[in-house]
Design a protein around this motif. Structure first.
Motif, PDB file in Angstrom:
ATOM      1  N   UNK A 296      51.155 -47.197 -45.063  1.00  0.00           N
ATOM      2  CA  UNK A 296      50.710 -47.207 -46.453  1.00  0.00           C
ATOM      3  C   UNK A 296      49.752 -46.068 -46.752  1.00  0.00           C
ATOM      4  N   UNK A 297      48.850 -45.790 -45.815  1.00  0.00           N
ATOM      5  CA  UNK A 297      47.867 -44.722 -46.025  1.00  0.00           C
ATOM      6  C   UNK A 297      48.552 -43.358 -46.059  1.00  0.00           C
ATOM      7  N   UNK A 298      49.524 -43.135 -45.182  1.00  0.00           N
ATOM      8  CA  UNK A 298      50.257 -41.874 -45.189  1.00  0.00           C
ATOM      9  C   UNK A 298      51.091 -41.726 -46.463  1.00  0.00           C
ATOM     10  N   UNK A 299      51.571 -42.852 -46.996  1.00  0.00           N
ATOM     11  CA  UNK A 299      52.268 -42.804 -48.285  1.00  0.00           C
ATOM     12  C   UNK A 299      51.317 -42.305 -49.378  1.00  0.00           C
ATOM     13  N   UNK A 300      50.079 -42.787 -49.351  1.00  0.00           N
ATOM     14  CA  UNK A 300      49.056 -42.299 -50.287  1.00  0.00           C
ATOM     15  C   UNK A 300      48.801 -40.810 -50.102  1.00  0.00           C
ATOM     16  N   UNK A 301      48.682 -40.361 -48.851  1.00  0.00           N
ATOM     17  CA  UNK A 301      48.433 -38.948 -48.569  1.00  0.00           C
ATOM     18  C   UNK A 301      49.572 -38.089 -49.124  1.00  0.00           C
ATOM     19  N   UNK A 302      50.811 -38.550 -48.952  1.00  0.00           N
ATOM     20  CA  UNK A 302      51.963 -37.808 -49.456  1.00  0.00           C
ATOM     21  C   UNK A 302      51.870 -37.611 -50.967  1.00  0.00           C
ATOM     22  N   UNK A 303      51.551 -38.694 -51.673  1.00  0.00           N
ATOM     23  CA  UNK A 303      51.437 -38.618 -53.134  1.00  0.00           C
ATOM     24  C   UNK A 303      50.271 -37.725 -53.541  1.00  0.00           C
ATOM     25  N   UNK A 304      49.158 -37.824 -52.809  1.00  0.00           N
ATOM     26  CA  UNK A 304      47.996 -37.006 -53.148  1.00  0.00           C
ATOM     27  C   UNK A 304      48.278 -35.520 -52.948  1.00  0.00           C
ATOM     28  N   UNK A 305      49.140 -35.190 -51.988  1.00  0.00           N
ATOM     29  CA  UNK A 305      49.506 -33.800 -51.750  1.00  0.00           C
ATOM     30  C   UNK A 305      50.497 -33.297 -52.790  1.00  0.00           C
ATOM     31  N   UNK A 306      51.480 -34.135 -53.131  1.00  0.00           N
ATOM     32  CA  UNK A 306      52.484 -33.744 -54.113  1.00  0.00           C
ATOM     33  C   UNK A 306      52.796 -34.946 -54.999  1.00  0.00           C
ATOM     34  N   UNK A 307      52.127 -35.057 -56.155  1.00  0.00           N
ATOM     35  CA  UNK A 307      52.327 -36.208 -57.042  1.00  0.00           C
ATOM     36  C   UNK A 307      53.764 -36.394 -57.519  1.00  0.00           C
ATOM     37  N   UNK A 308      54.560 -35.300 -57.557  1.00  0.00           N
ATOM     38  CA  UNK A 308      55.950 -35.457 -57.987  1.00  0.00           C
ATOM     39  C   UNK A 308      56.798 -36.204 -56.958  1.00  0.00           C
ATOM     40  N   UNK A 309      56.244 -36.471 -55.765  1.00  0.00           N
ATOM     41  CA  UNK A 309      56.937 -37.303 -54.773  1.00  0.00           C
ATOM     42  C   UNK A 309      56.693 -38.792 -55.009  1.00  0.00           C
ATOM     43  N   UNK A 310      55.868 -39.135 -55.983  1.00  0.00           N
ATOM     44  CA  UNK A 310      55.441 -40.530 -56.177  1.00  0.00           C
ATOM     45  C   UNK A 310      56.612 -41.518 -56.299  1.00  0.00           C
ATOM     46  N   UNK A 311      57.616 -41.296 -57.159  1.00  0.00           N
ATOM     47  CA  UNK A 311      58.713 -42.277 -57.257  1.00  0.00           C
ATOM     48  C   UNK A 311      59.437 -42.494 -55.938  1.00  0.00           C
ATOM     49  N   UNK A 312      59.660 -41.419 -55.189  1.00  0.00           N
ATOM     50  CA  UNK A 312      60.382 -41.519 -53.918  1.00  0.00           C
ATOM     51  C   UNK A 312      59.547 -42.245 -52.868  1.00  0.00           C
ATOM     52  N   UNK A 313      58.252 -41.952 -52.847  1.00  0.00           N
ATOM     53  CA  UNK A 313      57.358 -42.633 -51.897  1.00  0.00           C
ATOM     54  C   UNK A 313      57.264 -44.111 -52.239  1.00  0.00           C
ATOM     55  N   UNK A 314      57.110 -44.438 -53.512  1.00  0.00           N
ATOM     56  CA  UNK A 314      57.045 -45.841 -53.932  1.00  0.00           C
ATOM     57  C   UNK A 314      58.330 -46.580 -53.577  1.00  0.00           C
TER      58      UNK A 314
END
Length: 361
Positions: free
Chosen positions: A170-188
């Protein structure tokens, strides 16, 4: 081998110092990182956490990592180069996991050691060029693939319980979004799939820890509220990367219902966005995109999930910036699916050749 790749990609990167071009996002993030590193050395933690901007306009958390890298690597770019090495390892491990050893090594070599899929962002050499420019995409894709690998690990080990590893997921998912917000839908989407399989296995404790890791995403709007006194979820600059907003699609649908095709500015905006996403002349991009839907006719769960993740990122490309490094995750995932069909084709040809040879005997 990785050092050879680094030298081939850019000699300045190999030597540890990069000259960043004007107008480059990496120049901004490195400038911010220098200021933040100064505050970190002075133990001015609040100024460090501010990250130079009271409300994030430039959306990536890369500035925080670059400033921390300076603690260990000084002014060199070896900190970020280490992320490139980790990406190589993750790609190799992930490919062996989903393709098997033989094909995993083959496809891993094509991505790591060649430029065959460079146009799709599925090339370590291409990623190294973006590391040299201090772009956030290589870092974000690395962390996303680690999340994907952790998900596969839990899927294959349904009896293996680890609250800590789920929290890390879960924390790495947050890091991914924080680095590239346009990845948010895919990470979610990946997080939802992960939670779904955990729920089916009646592992509610692991679900809670996964969500506890992901909830750190609230730090971004809290930062904007605390320092800037504004409620901004991720970034105030997202409007400048929006080619065809969701409202544009809604208005275009209304125009279609009213048979207003000729004078609809909304339909025109969408057509421009679609052409920037896949040009009519780029037939191979269109063909590879269509292949994503054929995975649902197979029984391979991993590639169905990867197809869903790729499709979710392609939807993002139909709204925000659809080209260049912004599209790398979508096309990298798509190429993985293409490799799956190449594997099927090769296995079929090999088995057919063996069958014909056996008939002749």
């Amino acid at each position: 081998f990785f050092l050879i790749l680094s030298f081939y990609s850019n000699q300045d990167l190999f030597n540890g110092f990069s000259i960043l071009t004007g107008g480059n996002d990496g120049l901004v993030y490195n400038s911010y990182a220098n200021n933040m590193f100064y505050y970190l050395k002075q133990l001015k933690i609040e100024q460090f956490l501010l990250g130079v901007e009271h409300v994030f306009y430039f959306p990536s958390s890369l500035r925080y990592f670059l400033s921390v890298f300076k603690i260990f690597f000084s002014e060199t770019n070896y900190g970020y180069l280490t992320i490139g090495y980790i990406l190589c390892m993750v790609v190799l491990m992930l490919f062996i996991k989903i393709f098997g050893l033989r094909y995993g090594l083959l496809f891993g070599f094509l991505v790591i050691g060649t430029r065959l899929f460079e146009g799709y962002g599925a090339s370590i050499i291409k990623m190294l060029k973006h590391i040299n420019a201090s772009d956030a995409e290589p870092f974000a894709i690395t962390i996303f693939f680690i999340c994907l690998y952790i998900f596969i690990f839990f899927y294959e080990n349904k009896d293996r319980k680890s609250s800590l590893l789920n929290f890390i997921f879960g924390f790495l998912a947050f890091i991914t979004i924080s680095l590239r917000p346009n990845f948010l839908p895919t990470v979610f989407l990946l997080v939802l799939i992960h939670i779904y399989f955990l729920y089916r296995s009646n592992r509610k404790r692991e679900i809670i820890f996964s969500l506890l890791g992901l909830i750190f995403i609230l730090l971004i709007p809290l930062h904007n509220l605390y320092f800037g006194k504004q409620i901004v979820f991720l970034s105030s600059g997202h409007v400048h990367n929006t080619g065809a907003s969701i409202s544009t699609y809604l208005y275009a649908f209304n125009d279609i219902l009213n048979l207003n095709f000729q004078k609809s500015a909304h339909i025109s905006s969408i057509l421009v966005q679609v052409e920037r996403w896949i040009k009519p002349t780029d037939l191979h991009y269109g063909l590879f995109f269509i292949l994503l839907f054929f995975t649902f006719l197979t029984k391979e769960i991993y590639f169905k999930i990867i197809s869903l993740l790729a499709l979710s990122q392609h939807v993002v490309l139909l709204i925000f910036e659809p080209r260049g490094r912004y599209s790398y995750l979508a096309w990298f995932l798509t190429i993985i699916v293409v490799m799956f069909f190449i594997q099927i084709l090769v296995k079929y040809l090999v088995s057919r050749k063996f069958f014909l040879k056996k008939i002749k005997l």
